[in-house]
Design a protein around this motif. Structure first.
Motif, short mmCIF file in Angstrom:
data_model
loop_
_atom_site.label_atom_id
_atom_site.label_comp_id
_atom_site.label_asym_id
_atom_site.label_seq_id
_atom_site.Cartn_x
_atom_site.Cartn_y
_atom_site.Cartn_z
N ASP A 123 0.84 -1.19 0.00
CA ASP A 123 0.00 0.00 0.00
C ASP A 123 0.89 1.25 0.00
OD1 ASP A 123 -2.56 -1.45 0.38
OD2 ASP A 123 -1.69 -1.96 2.32
N ASN A 124 2.06 1.14 0.64
CA ASN A 124 2.99 2.26 0.76
C ASN A 124 4.41 1.80 0.50
OD1 ASN A 124 0.98 4.26 2.14
ND2 ASN A 124 0.91 2.42 3.43
N ILE A 125 5.23 2.73 -0.01
CA ILE A 125 6.63 2.43 -0.32
C ILE A 125 7.52 3.49 0.31
CG2 ILE A 125 8.35 2.14 -2.16
CD1 ILE A 125 6.08 1.42 -4.07
N GLY A 126 8.66 3.06 0.86
CA GLY A 126 9.69 3.98 1.34
C GLY A 126 11.00 3.67 0.65
N LEU A 127 11.85 4.69 0.50
CA LEU A 127 13.15 4.50 -0.16
C LEU A 127 14.23 5.18 0.66
CD1 LEU A 127 14.83 3.52 -2.62
CD2 LEU A 127 14.36 5.74 -3.68
N LEU A 128 15.18 4.38 1.17
CA LEU A 128 16.35 4.91 1.87
C LEU A 128 17.48 5.11 0.86
CD1 LEU A 128 16.37 2.62 5.04
CD2 LEU A 128 15.94 5.09 5.03
N PHE A 129 18.12 6.29 0.91
CA PHE A 129 19.23 6.57 0.00
C PHE A 129 20.10 7.66 0.59
CE2 PHE A 129 20.94 9.18 -3.55
CZ PHE A 129 21.82 8.24 -4.06
N HIS A 130 21.41 7.46 0.51
CA HIS A 130 22.39 8.47 0.93
C HIS A 130 22.11 8.96 2.36
CE1 HIS A 130 25.61 11.21 0.64
NE2 HIS A 130 24.91 12.31 0.46
N ARG A 131 21.91 8.00 3.25
CA ARG A 131 21.79 8.27 4.68
C ARG A 131 20.54 9.07 5.07
NH1 ARG A 131 26.95 8.54 3.22
NH2 ARG A 131 26.98 10.81 2.98
N HIS A 132 19.49 8.97 4.25
CA HIS A 132 18.23 9.59 4.64
C HIS A 132 17.07 8.87 3.95
CE1 HIS A 132 18.54 11.55 0.72
NE2 HIS A 132 17.29 11.95 0.84
N LEU A 133 15.86 9.19 4.38
CA LEU A 133 14.66 8.65 3.75
C LEU A 133 14.30 9.56 2.59
CD1 LEU A 133 12.36 6.50 3.93
CD2 LEU A 133 11.09 8.17 5.30
N ALA A 134 14.50 9.06 1.37
CA ALA A 134 14.24 9.89 0.19
C ALA A 134 12.77 10.20 0.03
CB ALA A 134 14.78 9.21 -1.06
N MET A 135 11.91 9.21 0.28
CA MET A 135 10.47 9.41 0.13
C MET A 135 9.73 8.25 0.78
SD MET A 135 8.27 10.10 -3.41
CE MET A 135 9.21 11.56 -3.83
N PHE A 136 8.56 8.54 1.31
CA PHE A 136 7.69 7.50 1.83
C PHE A 136 6.25 7.93 1.58
CE2 PHE A 136 4.92 5.57 5.00
CZ PHE A 136 5.30 4.23 4.93
N GLY A 137 5.44 7.03 1.05
CA GLY A 137 4.05 7.38 0.80
C GLY A 137 3.33 6.30 0.03
N PRO A 138 2.10 6.59 -0.43
CA PRO A 138 1.31 5.60 -1.16
C PRO A 138 2.04 5.09 -2.40
CG PRO A 138 -0.06 7.45 -0.51
CD PRO A 138 1.36 7.84 -0.19
N ARG A 139 1.79 3.85 -2.74
CA ARG A 139 2.45 3.19 -3.87
C ARG A 139 2.36 4.02 -5.14
NH1 ARG A 139 0.93 -1.08 -7.94
NH2 ARG A 139 -1.17 -0.26 -7.67
N GLU A 140 1.20 4.52 -5.48
CA GLU A 140 1.05 5.27 -6.72
C GLU A 140 1.84 6.58 -6.72
OE1 GLU A 140 -3.06 5.77 -7.80
OE2 GLU A 140 -3.49 3.63 -7.59
N MET A 141 2.04 7.16 -5.53
CA MET A 141 2.82 8.39 -5.44
C MET A 141 4.26 8.14 -5.87
SD MET A 141 3.44 10.92 -2.17
CE MET A 141 4.75 9.99 -1.35
N LEU A 142 4.84 7.06 -5.38
CA LEU A 142 6.24 6.79 -5.73
C LEU A 142 6.38 6.26 -7.15
CD1 LEU A 142 6.34 6.84 -2.48
CD2 LEU A 142 8.57 5.74 -2.85
N LEU A 143 5.41 5.47 -7.61
CA LEU A 143 5.53 4.90 -8.95
C LEU A 143 5.28 5.93 -10.05
CD1 LEU A 143 3.90 1.36 -8.57
CD2 LEU A 143 6.31 2.00 -8.46
N SER A 144 4.72 7.08 -9.69
CA SER A 144 4.54 8.16 -10.67
C SER A 144 5.49 9.32 -10.42
CB SER A 144 3.08 8.66 -10.63
OG SER A 144 2.75 9.16 -9.35
N SER A 145 6.41 9.15 -9.45
CA SER A 145 7.28 10.25 -9.05
C SER A 145 8.35 10.56 -10.10
CB SER A 145 7.97 9.91 -7.72
OG SER A 145 8.92 10.90 -7.37
N GLU A 146 8.64 11.85 -10.24
CA GLU A 146 9.73 12.31 -11.12
C GLU A 146 11.00 12.60 -10.31
OE1 GLU A 146 9.69 12.37 -14.29
OE2 GLU A 146 7.57 12.18 -14.80
#
Length: 317
Positions: A209-232
């Motif tokens: 339902d939700n996805i988070g992405l850790l990168f470069h020692r921080h949380l790049a983004m966390f939110g609903p699946r469609e938000m991240l899959l459509s993110s630029e």
């Protein structure tokens, strides 16, 4: 019913090495969340911190009103009863058969009689499709079966939070697909809060339902699946779509020369957002949203072909 996990300003380091800093997110009760990130970004460390095996340097983790980053050992012991954990390799005791492996937490942490233990163990083994294999040793079964046995053991105390540490590790694509379906079906049945750490992009694109992405020692983004899959957002777009162009390189980050050489290259188009995996019985989970709902609510046009035939109806087109 699962419980909410509220993380605020979490920072963890080993010596002078910062693993990640100022991580804030809320894992909603009863929902499936996936945490992604390149190798070495501290995803497993994050899981261990959530369950209190590691203490953060700063920040809070509030579960049922208790901050497990600062609570007493006694309070932490009680909060841990809410958790079930599926470890990467299943973490089976090699000298015990599957039945005794699954029964172990019940014998250690409850006063159930052996007949009661048997009822619970067989119920959980049936949930994961292992009835008939209870007398086998871990060394006599496949990796996929060990994962399912580990999952049965994680479920025997009826946890309200289930953590999955790379459940697809070592599995072929077919068995990963079966495991993903099992995770979705279990969430529909027990309504617990699920957090999955994985590298598998297909899992991330279709299960949570939700996805988070850790990168470069921080949380790049966390939110609903469609938000991240459509993110630029460059790192989110690159990782979730397995693309070479972007800030992630072989050694986590690309250097300035690599990024300069890429700046005039045209980014590949975002692939269509797939339909979210549904329970086997076809009945949507409580937390499952209709295809395209998040995009419609936020005025986001999804990539062409998203959600297949359901997209035109879901967006009101």
């Amino acid at each position: 019913m699962g419980v909410e996990i509220k993380v605020d300003g979490l920072t963890k380091s080993f010596g002078k090495q910062v693993i990640w800093g100022d991580v804030s997110l809320t894992i909603p009760a009863g929902e499936i969340c996936v945490m992604l990130g390149p190798s070495g970004t501290g995803k497993s460390v994050f899981l261990k911190t959530l369950i209190g095996l590691l203490k953060p340097d700063k920040g809070s983790i509030v579960i049922e009103g208790t901050d497990i980053a600062t609570c007493s050992e006694r309070q932490l012991y009680e909060i841990r009863k809410l958790f079930g954990v599926l470890f990467q390799d299943g973490a089976m005791f090699g000298s015990m058969n599957l039945y005794d492996n699954v029964a172990f937490p019940l014998r250690e942490h409850t006063r159930k009689s052996e007949s009661e233990v048997r009822d619970v163990v067989m119920e959980k083994m049936e949930l994961v499709g292992l009835v008939g294999a209870e007398d086998k040793l871990p060394g006599e079964i496949s990796g996929g079966m060990r994962k399912r046995a580990g999952l049965a053991r994680a479920l025997v105390l009826d946890p309200e939070i289930v953590l999955f540490d790379e459940p697809d590790s070592g599995l072929d694509p077919v068995r990963t697909s079966f495991l993903n379906q099992l995770i979705v079906d279990l969430n529909a049945q027990i309504d617990a809060t699920f957090l999955i750490v994985t590298h598998d992009i297909n899992t991330a694109r279709t299960v949570p339902d939700n996805i988070g992405l850790l990168f470069h020692r921080h949380l790049a983004m966390f939110g609903p699946r469609e938000m991240l899959l459509s993110s630029e957002e460059p790192v989110v777009r690159q990782f979730l779509n397995a693309q070479r162009i972007g800030p992630i390189g072989m050694s986590e980050e690309k250097d300035a020369d690599e990024l300069e050489a890429e700046k005039d290259q045209e980014l590949p188009a975002l692939p269509p957002i797939p339909l979210q995996l549904e329970p086997s019985n076809g009945v949507a989970r409580r937390s499952q949203r209709p295809p395209g709902e998040w995009c419609r609510e936020h005025g986001v046009t999804p990539p062409p072909g998203s959600f297949e035939e359901n997209m035109s109806m879901a967006t009101g087109a």
